[in-house]
Design an enzyme around this catalytic site. Structure first.
Site, short mmCIF file in Angstrom:
data_model
loop_
_atom_site.label_atom_id
_atom_site.label_comp_id
_atom_site.label_asym_id
_atom_site.label_seq_id
_atom_site.Cartn_x
_atom_site.Cartn_y
_atom_site.Cartn_z
N ARG A 99 123.96 50.69 -20.02
CA ARG A 99 124.10 52.13 -19.74
C ARG A 99 125.43 52.77 -19.64
NH1 ARG A 99 119.85 51.69 -14.51
NH2 ARG A 99 118.17 52.24 -15.78
N LYS B 240 101.20 47.22 -13.21
CA LYS B 240 100.22 48.02 -12.70
C LYS B 240 99.73 49.22 -13.36
CE LYS B 240 102.13 47.31 -7.95
NZ LYS B 240 103.09 48.04 -7.08
N GLY C 178 112.14 49.87 -17.80
CA GLY C 178 113.12 48.80 -17.40
C GLY C 178 112.71 47.53 -18.27
N GLY D 81 111.91 55.22 -14.77
CA GLY D 81 111.06 55.97 -14.09
C GLY D 81 111.30 57.36 -14.37
#
Ligand code: AMP
Length: 405
Positions: free
Chosen positions: A36, A199, A358, A381
């Site tokens: 990052r 999920k 991620g 996200g």
């Protein structure tokens, strides 16, 4: 993008307050993955070359609203010093008179790293007074923190409204929006979306938004089992979100009928690697589509890999989000690694590929194929929300570019 970027403003001699995403893993005071930080270098170097006074701000981890040494940005400043070959001074806080004095002493071409903005609980509350104090440190605002753009926090949103005459996107922000934007507007077909991870609930929006745009949705990982159960298969002890069984059925129906001329093909695993637990410590076996009651699916099987691969290799556009299995455990890593290789191969044949989220990025790093992908998103996200069709507050708050005549 209809927002101003770093190329649209002059930074010479100005205090350039720049939000970066230096939320990096740290162990024993050292940054263990500087991806990052490296991703922000083009913006940082541009500001320094053009003689701006660069003031960096970021969050790190989840402090509870006060200073916590383990969440200090000091290790990130040290790593940036090494990468730039130039001193990066560290401020003791992100607001206050001591910080103001440090900013006032800065010369053009120098860098100051503010301390973690989340050491103030007002940051996440997007408190206007706190945003004002941050804004007082800069003449212009640059947001290069794509990974935080889905949060309406003081350093990502509130501040842009205050420095609104010059609140611009950095190069990383611009590159992320351009790459992800391509997937939403006229992506060359076939457009293959590969979804995995734990999920279904995290991926509902993205499925809904891409169902009319993609040609294929390949579903693997833990999330596949809710769909397989909804189809009437036995899934043993595999991950199940029972509350989403109806939704899974609905999504399959929408996929089949969304575009009668060219329905999106949803493709599910037809075999699995199974074990007694996700640890993969006992004997891992191969199962066909149904899984025995005392076992769980930890990875996609070889037939599924082959089928997914055939589809991926025909793609012109690819999005991959979420691993195909419990790739952290060697016995369940094969499927994810094979899909990484297939996406890299398709990219080599000319497809435009994006990997986001991620865990898929971590899996890609594990495969050693990161540089064979067109765009690897730094924002988990944020990329999910953007591809799910939602506006990102950190982008919305930036200054609009004047309309071209
Ligand atoms: P996500 O954050 O939703 O992308 O989920 C990533 C996590 O899903 C990783 O830690 C994987 O180990 C986990 N995962 C992938 N496949 C499975 C599976 N079949 N069963 C349990 N967990 C899985």
């Amino acid at each position: 993008m209809d927002k101003l970027t770093i190329d649209d403003i002059a930074v010479k001699d100005k205090r350039v307050l720049t939000r970066v995403d230096f939320n990096v893993p740290i162990e024993s005071g050292k940054v263990t993955d500087d991806t990052r930080i490296r991703a922000a270098l083009p913006t940082i170097q541009k500001i320094l070359q053009n003689q701006g006074k660069l003031i960096l701000m970021s969050h790190l981890g989840r402090p509870k609203g006060g200073p916590e040494p383990k969440y200090s940005l000091m290790p990130a400043a040290t790593r940036l010093t090494e990468l730039l070959g130039q001193d990066v001074e560290m401020a003791p806080d992100c607001i206050g008179s001591e910080v103001e004095a440090m900013v006032n002493k800065m010369q053009p071409g120098q860098v100051l790293m503010l301390e973690n903005v989340r050491f103030h609980k007002e940051e996440e509350k997007n408190d206007p007074e706190f945003a004002k104090k941050l804004a007082a440190l800069g003449d212009v605002y640059v947001n290069d923190a794509f990974g935080s753009a889905h949060r309406a926090h003081a350093s990502t949103e509130g501040i842009a409204k205050i420095l609104k005459t010059a609140a611009v996107a950095g190069y990383l922000m611009k590159a992320e929006l351009a790459a992800l934007g391509k997937l939403l507007t006229g992506a060359p077909q076939p457009f293959v979306v590969i979804l995995g991870g734990a999920k279904v609930s995290d991926k509902i929006q993205i499925i809904k938004n891409l169902i009319t745009r993609a040609s294929h949705l390949l579903i693997g990982g833990g999330m596949a089992y809710t769909f397989l159960k909804a189809q009437g298969h036995e899934i043993g002890k595999s991950l199940l979100e029972a509350e989403h069984l109806n939704l899974a059925t609905n999504l399959m129906t929408v996929a089949a009928y969304s575009n009668p001329r060219k329905p999106v093909k949803m493709v599910f695993p037809e075999d699995h690697l199974i074990g007694s637990s996700i640890e993969g410590t006992d004997a891992v076996e191969l199962a066909s589509v149904d899984i025995p009651a005392d076992k769980l699916g930890g990875d996609i099987g070889p037939k599924t890999v082959q089928n997914f691969k055939t589809i991926i290799l025909q793609a012109k556009t690819i999005l991959w989000n979420g691993p195909m299995g419990v790739f952290e455990k060697a016995p369940f890593a094969k499927g994810t690694m094979a899909i990484a290789a297939a996406v890299a191969e398709a990219t080599g044949r000319g497809a435009f590929s994006v990997v986001g989220g991620g865990d898929s990025v971590a899996a890609l790093t594990q495969s050693g194929l990161t540089d064979k992908i067109s765009h690897v998103s730094t924002g988990g996200g944020a990329s999910l929300e953007f591809l799910g069709g939602q506006d990102l507050p950190g982008v919305e708050a930036l200054t609009k570019a004047p309309k071209k005549a």
